[in-house]
Scaffold this motif. Structure first.
Motif, PDB file in Angstrom:
ATOM      1  N   THR A 263       0.813  -1.216   0.000  1.00 21.55           N
ATOM      2  CA  THR A 263       0.000   0.000   0.000  1.00 21.55           C
ATOM      3  C   THR A 263       0.846   1.264   0.000  1.00 21.55           C
ATOM      4  O   THR A 263       0.314   2.360   0.163  1.00 21.55           O
ATOM      5  N   ASP A 264       2.158   1.106  -0.166  1.00 23.70           N
ATOM      6  CA  ASP A 264       3.052   2.262  -0.210  1.00 23.70           C
ATOM      7  C   ASP A 264       4.235   1.913  -1.121  1.00 23.70           C
ATOM      8  O   ASP A 264       4.294   0.834  -1.705  1.00 23.70           O
ATOM      9  N   ALA A 265       5.191   2.816  -1.205  1.00 25.09           N
ATOM     10  CA  ALA A 265       6.304   2.691  -2.144  1.00 25.09           C
ATOM     11  C   ALA A 265       7.075   1.385  -1.956  1.00 25.09           C
ATOM     12  O   ALA A 265       7.231   0.882  -0.840  1.00 25.09           O
ATOM     13  N   ILE A 266       7.580   0.850  -3.073  1.00 30.19           N
ATOM     14  CA  ILE A 266       8.406  -0.359  -3.063  1.00 30.19           C
ATOM     15  C   ILE A 266       9.863   0.063  -2.892  1.00 30.19           C
ATOM     16  O   ILE A 266      10.427   0.743  -3.749  1.00 30.19           O
ATOM     17  N   MET A 267      10.485  -0.352  -1.797  1.00 31.02           N
ATOM     18  CA  MET A 267      11.837   0.096  -1.467  1.00 31.02           C
ATOM     19  C   MET A 267      12.932  -0.833  -2.001  1.00 31.02           C
ATOM     20  O   MET A 267      14.030  -0.382  -2.327  1.00 31.02           O
ATOM     21  N   SER A 268      12.664  -2.138  -2.070  1.00 29.78           N
ATOM     22  CA  SER A 268      13.696  -3.090  -2.451  1.00 29.78           C
ATOM     23  C   SER A 268      13.062  -4.351  -3.031  1.00 29.78           C
ATOM     24  O   SER A 268      11.936  -4.709  -2.668  1.00 29.78           O
ATOM     25  N   LEU A 269      13.805  -5.019  -3.925  1.00 27.92           N
ATOM     26  CA  LEU A 269      13.371  -6.263  -4.548  1.00 27.92           C
ATOM     27  C   LEU A 269      14.512  -7.266  -4.535  1.00 27.92           C
ATOM     28  O   LEU A 269      15.682  -6.884  -4.662  1.00 27.92           O
ATOM     29  N   ALA A 270      14.178  -8.547  -4.390  1.00 30.26           N
ATOM     30  CA  ALA A 270      15.200  -9.600  -4.396  1.00 30.26           C
ATOM     31  C   ALA A 270      14.598 -10.859  -5.010  1.00 30.26           C
ATOM     32  O   ALA A 270      13.619 -11.407  -4.492  1.00 30.26           O
ATOM     33  N   TRP A 271      15.216 -11.306  -6.120  1.00 32.12           N
ATOM     34  CA  TRP A 271      14.767 -12.524  -6.798  1.00 32.12           C
ATOM     35  C   TRP A 271      15.528 -13.714  -6.225  1.00 32.12           C
ATOM     36  O   TRP A 271      16.747 -13.646  -6.012  1.00 32.12           O
ATOM     37  N   ASN A 272      14.813 -14.812  -5.972  1.00 28.61           N
ATOM     38  CA  ASN A 272      15.425 -16.015  -5.421  1.00 28.61           C
ATOM     39  C   ASN A 272      15.871 -16.906  -6.576  1.00 28.61           C
ATOM     40  O   ASN A 272      15.041 -17.551  -7.237  1.00 28.61           O
ATOM     41  N   THR A 273      17.181 -16.940  -6.838  1.00 27.56           N
ATOM     42  CA  THR A 273      17.693 -17.704  -7.975  1.00 27.56           C
ATOM     43  C   THR A 273      17.538 -19.205  -7.779  1.00 27.56           C
ATOM     44  O   THR A 273      17.448 -19.954  -8.753  1.00 27.56           O
ATOM     45  N   ALA A 274      17.525 -19.675  -6.522  1.00 25.42           N
ATOM     46  CA  ALA A 274      17.347 -21.108  -6.259  1.00 25.42           C
ATOM     47  C   ALA A 274      15.894 -21.528  -6.432  1.00 25.42           C
ATOM     48  O   ALA A 274      15.615 -22.690  -6.761  1.00 25.42           O
ATOM     49  N   HIS A 275      14.966 -20.612  -6.190  1.00 30.24           N
ATOM     50  CA  HIS A 275      13.530 -20.864  -6.366  1.00 30.24           C
ATOM     51  C   HIS A 275      12.993 -19.770  -7.286  1.00 30.24           C
ATOM     52  O   HIS A 275      12.474 -18.755  -6.815  1.00 30.24           O
ATOM     53  N   PRO A 276      13.106 -19.963  -8.601  1.00 35.33           N
ATOM     54  CA  PRO A 276      12.829 -18.873  -9.551  1.00 35.33           C
ATOM     55  C   PRO A 276      11.412 -18.328  -9.507  1.00 35.33           C
ATOM     56  O   PRO A 276      11.156 -17.264 -10.080  1.00 35.33           O
ATOM     57  N   HIS A 277      10.495 -19.016  -8.852  1.00 34.91           N
ATOM     58  CA  HIS A 277       9.119 -18.506  -8.803  1.00 34.91           C
ATOM     59  C   HIS A 277       8.908 -17.543  -7.645  1.00 34.91           C
ATOM     60  O   HIS A 277       7.791 -17.025  -7.486  1.00 34.91           O
ATOM     61  N   LEU A 278       9.953 -17.272  -6.840  1.00 34.94           N
ATOM     62  CA  LEU A 278       9.802 -16.408  -5.665  1.00 34.94           C
ATOM     63  C   LEU A 278      10.503 -15.066  -5.875  1.00 34.94           C
ATOM     64  O   LEU A 278      11.673 -15.011  -6.275  1.00 34.94           O
ATOM     65  N   LEU A 279       9.789 -14.005  -5.581  1.00 39.31           N
ATOM     66  CA  LEU A 279      10.333 -12.653  -5.580  1.00 39.31           C
ATOM     67  C   LEU A 279       9.958 -11.995  -4.263  1.00 39.31           C
ATOM     68  O   LEU A 279       8.781 -11.977  -3.886  1.00 39.31           O
ATOM     69  N   ALA A 280      10.950 -11.475  -3.538  1.00 41.65           N
ATOM     70  CA  ALA A 280      10.707 -10.786  -2.270  1.00 41.65           C
ATOM     71  C   ALA A 280      10.714  -9.282  -2.504  1.00 41.65           C
ATOM     72  O   ALA A 280      11.486  -8.769  -3.321  1.00 41.65           O
ATOM     73  N   SER A 281       9.861  -8.581  -1.773  1.00 48.02           N
ATOM     74  CA  SER A 281       9.798  -7.123  -1.879  1.00 48.02           C
ATOM     75  C   SER A 281       9.623  -6.527  -0.496  1.00 48.02           C
ATOM     76  O   SER A 281       8.994  -7.118   0.382  1.00 48.02           O
ATOM     77  N   SER A 282      10.192  -5.348  -0.311  1.00 46.05           N
ATOM     78  CA  SER A 282      10.007  -4.598   0.934  1.00 46.05           C
ATOM     79  C   SER A 282       9.419  -3.242   0.591  1.00 46.05           C
ATOM     80  O   SER A 282       9.633  -2.712  -0.499  1.00 46.05           O
ATOM     81  N   SER A 283       8.691  -2.673   1.555  1.00 39.62           N
ATOM     82  CA  SER A 283       7.917  -1.474   1.242  1.00 39.62           C
ATOM     83  C   SER A 283       7.930  -0.482   2.399  1.00 39.62           C
ATOM     84  O   SER A 283       8.230  -0.830   3.550  1.00 39.62           O
ATOM     85  N   ALA A 284       7.561   0.745   2.065  1.00 35.58           N
ATOM     86  CA  ALA A 284       7.388   1.779   3.079  1.00 35.58           C
ATOM     87  C   ALA A 284       6.156   1.538   3.930  1.00 35.58           C
ATOM     88  O   ALA A 284       5.962   2.233   4.937  1.00 35.58           O
ATOM     89  N   ASP A 285       5.320   0.552   3.558  1.00 35.31           N
ATOM     90  CA  ASP A 285       4.155   0.223   4.391  1.00 35.31           C
ATOM     91  C   ASP A 285       4.526  -0.705   5.550  1.00 35.31           C
ATOM     92  O   ASP A 285       3.637  -1.229   6.217  1.00 35.31           O
ATOM     93  N   THR A 286       5.832  -0.924   5.783  1.00 33.47           N
ATOM     94  CA  THR A 286       6.424  -1.699   6.891  1.00 33.47           C
ATOM     95  C   THR A 286       6.341  -3.204   6.679  1.00 33.47           C
ATOM     96  O   THR A 286       6.710  -3.963   7.574  1.00 33.47           O
ATOM     97  N   THR A 287       5.904  -3.679   5.526  1.00 31.67           N
ATOM     98  CA  THR A 287       5.775  -5.113   5.309  1.00 31.67           C
ATOM     99  C   THR A 287       6.814  -5.630   4.319  1.00 31.67           C
ATOM    100  O   THR A 287       7.372  -4.874   3.520  1.00 31.67           O
ATOM    101  N   VAL A 288       7.055  -6.933   4.391  1.00 33.17           N
ATOM    102  CA  VAL A 288       7.854  -7.670   3.409  1.00 33.17           C
ATOM    103  C   VAL A 288       6.948  -8.733   2.819  1.00 33.17           C
ATOM    104  O   VAL A 288       6.245  -9.434   3.554  1.00 33.17           O
ATOM    105  N   LYS A 289       6.951  -8.859   1.503  1.00 32.73           N
ATOM    106  CA  LYS A 289       6.053  -9.809   0.850  1.00 32.73           C
ATOM    107  C   LYS A 289       6.825 -10.743  -0.067  1.00 32.73           C
ATOM    108  O   LYS A 289       7.797 -10.337  -0.718  1.00 32.73           O
ATOM    109  N   LEU A 290       6.346 -12.001  -0.108  1.00 32.09           N
ATOM    110  CA  LEU A 290       6.849 -12.992  -1.042  1.00 32.09           C
ATOM    111  C   LEU A 290       5.807 -13.173  -2.145  1.00 32.09           C
ATOM    112  O   LEU A 290       4.637 -13.440  -1.856  1.00 32.09           O
ATOM    113  N   TRP A 291       6.263 -13.032  -3.384  1.00 33.73           N
ATOM    114  CA  TRP A 291       5.358 -13.129  -4.527  1.00 33.73           C
ATOM    115  C   TRP A 291       5.602 -14.445  -5.264  1.00 33.73           C
ATOM    116  O   TRP A 291       6.745 -14.823  -5.528  1.00 33.73           O
TER     117      TRP A 291
END
Length: 525
Positions: A263-291
């Motif tokens: 719900t706020d700006a995306i601060m950082s992204l990290a792709w998991n090379t060992a599990h290519p279907h996973l992308l992690a993101s961090s945000s100014a909304d204080t949460t970290v999400k796995l996509w």
């Protein structure tokens, strides 16, 4: 300015990128997005407070202007007095308005007659021009790509650079337009597709001030729309009843937290090379999400921080271990399989960035706003291994050389780039440079060539520096480095591509920029 960069390994890009074509699938997808955008606009207009609209409608009209009927100034005029004909005119006007997005298939632009399928007679000049253009757009297996998130005059885009190390050549291959100021970019080797499975290729995920993550295909030029949007906005719900008269409505502080999208700006992204279907993101909304890229949905949302989450990074060996650094002045380490078990590391200032050490997977480094870099061992959270006062300003850039153990780079708002030797646990500065990037916002080592370092910042130009030509770097890392080519015998100026209209003699604040390789900006230890 350039706010983020990312290298793309050699051979990852398609040798001959294809140009975007408006086929039936793309037409249907774009039409759906445009209709959704129009529905959002209509919903936003309908959500306007009725009392405000009544106030606007009830404003008195100046008698002197009433005869001109200015409110209907833009309405199409009809010279017919027959009511039936006037109704037909109105229907035609409404029909043309409704079909404003319906003529996309007729707007295809062809750069030459060679590309136009309706021109059957191809002249020799067009054929030669097409072949020359195809050769210019070719990306060789020996070329690296560099992704640069650049903003100028409120226009943001990702520039895709080609770096030819053998010829010391750097140029922009193509770019991607963005809807908002970019904060982070991450290269992906796979992306979602319409068949609910991953498509292999070369892609870039972009985080901006908007709470959505756009994924673009780097092998397609002049693309009009990303291949996927994670956490895409939905149409707003129709307005409900307002607060009861006499009661004050409650106001929420900051954006609400959602378990399905940011719900706020995306601060950082990290792709998991060992599990290519996973992308992690961090945000100014204080949460970290796995996509989950297979379904383009949020698989898990972590709420273990109380401040903006500045950085997220996967461990290079333990592929389920995630590192997060937040403005609550803490770094948290967790295993995504057991997210309730956290290891906490306390900081004295807000973090700017954090990196794992690829040569010692239990170690990581955190750069903070007070100019300090700290090294931590995951197994000893009580105190850092060492503390380094790297800059007299915030350390806004940090990276570890993936090919040279103990080689660390820092960049600061003080415009300096510094190379450090941290192999023995006692950091020592090898060299310091002002590369003319202005305030340094990002720096990254090439994954294929250990001596190549990309640096960018407030000046808006990308610099690629071959540090093997520096005597101090050769002395410090010569025994540990496996150079991808013969080391340069003398130091050369960094390769840079800048806007021809930009004044390169001063930075964004009007201060004089130092000579990139001058004596006043260089210090070898």
């Amino acid at each position: 300015m350039i706010s983020a960069i990312a290298w793309v390994r050699k051979g990852a890009a398609k040798e001959t990128p294809k140009k975007f074509e408006m086929d039936e699938h793309e037409y249907a997808r774009l039409s759906e997005k445009l209709l959704t955008a129009r529905a959002d606009l209509d919903s936003a207009q309908n959500m306007q407070d009725p009392t405000e609209q009544m106030q606007v409608d009830s404003e008195p009209i100046d008698p002197d202007l009433a005869e001109f009927d200015l409110e209907n100034y833009d309405a199409p005029a009809s010279t017919n007095t027959d009511p039936a004909i006037q109704d037909e005119d109105e229907d035609e006007a409404q029909g043309s308005s409704a079909s404003i997005f319906g003529n996309l298939r007729g707007l295809t632009y062809h750069g030459s007659n060679q590309e136009d399928p309706y021109v059957t007679l191809k002249d020799e000049a067009d054929t030669e021009a097409a072949e020359e253009e195809a050769q210019d757009l070719r990306i060789l297996p020996s070329d690296n790509l560099i992704l640069s998130a650049r903003t100028e005059d409120d226009i943001s885009h990702v520039e895709v650079y080609v770096y030819e190390a053998a010829d010391d050549n750097l140029y922009v291959h193509h770019d991607l337009m963005l809807p908002a100021f970019p904060l982070c970019v991450e290269w992906l080797g796979s992306a979602p597709s319409s068949s609910s499975s991953l498509t292999q290729g070369s892609f870039v995920a972009v985080g901006t001030f908007d709470p959505e993550i756009e994924i673009w295909d780097l092998d397609v030029m002049d693309a009009m729309y990303p291949v996927a949007i994670l956490g895409e906005k939905t149409s707003p719900a129709p307005p409900g009843p307002g607060p009861k008269k006499g009661k004050r409505s409650k106001k929420t502080l900051g954006p609400a937290i959602s378990s399905t999208h940011h719900t706020d700006a995306i601060m950082s992204l990290a792709w998991n090379t060992a599990h290519p279907h996973l992308l992690a993101s961090s945000s100014a909304d204080t949460t970290v999400k796995l996509w989950d890229l297979n379904s383009s949905t949020c698989a898990h949302s972590f709420n273990h921080h109380t401040g903006k989450v500045q950085t997220v990074a996967w461990n290079p060996v333990q592929s389920t271990v995630l590192l997060t650094a937040s403005y609550d002045r803490s770094v948290q380490c967790l295993d995504s399989r057991t997210p309730d078990t956290l290891t906490t590391f306390s900081l004295s200032s807000d973090p700017e960035t954090a990196r794992w050490d690829p040569h010692q997977p239990a170690h990581f480094y955190v750069a903070t706003e007070d100019g300090i870099v700290r090294a931590w061992d995951l197994r000893q959270p009580s105190s850092p291994l060492w503390t380094l006062h790297a800059h007299d300003s915030p350390v806004s850039a940090l990276d570890i050389n993936p090919r040279i153990p103990g080689c660390l780079v820092t960049g600061g708002v003080d415009k300096l780039v510094k190379i450090w030797d941290i192999a023995d646990g006692k950091p020592s500065m090898v060299l310091s440079r002002d590369l003319g990037a202005g305030k340094v916002f990002t720096a990254a080592f090439c994954p294929d060539a250990p001596q190549h370092l990309a640096v960018a910042g407030s000046q808006g130009r990308l610099n690629v520096w071959d540090m093997s030509g520096n005597p101090g770097a050769r002395r410090a890392f010569g025994s540990r480095a496996t150079w991808s080519s013969e080391p340069a015998q003398e130091e050369k100026n960094p390769i840079a591509l800048a806007d021809a209209d930009q004044d390169m003699d001063s930075d964004d604040e009007g201060n004089e920029a130092l000579d990139p390789m001058g004596d006043d900006s260089a210090e070898d230890v």
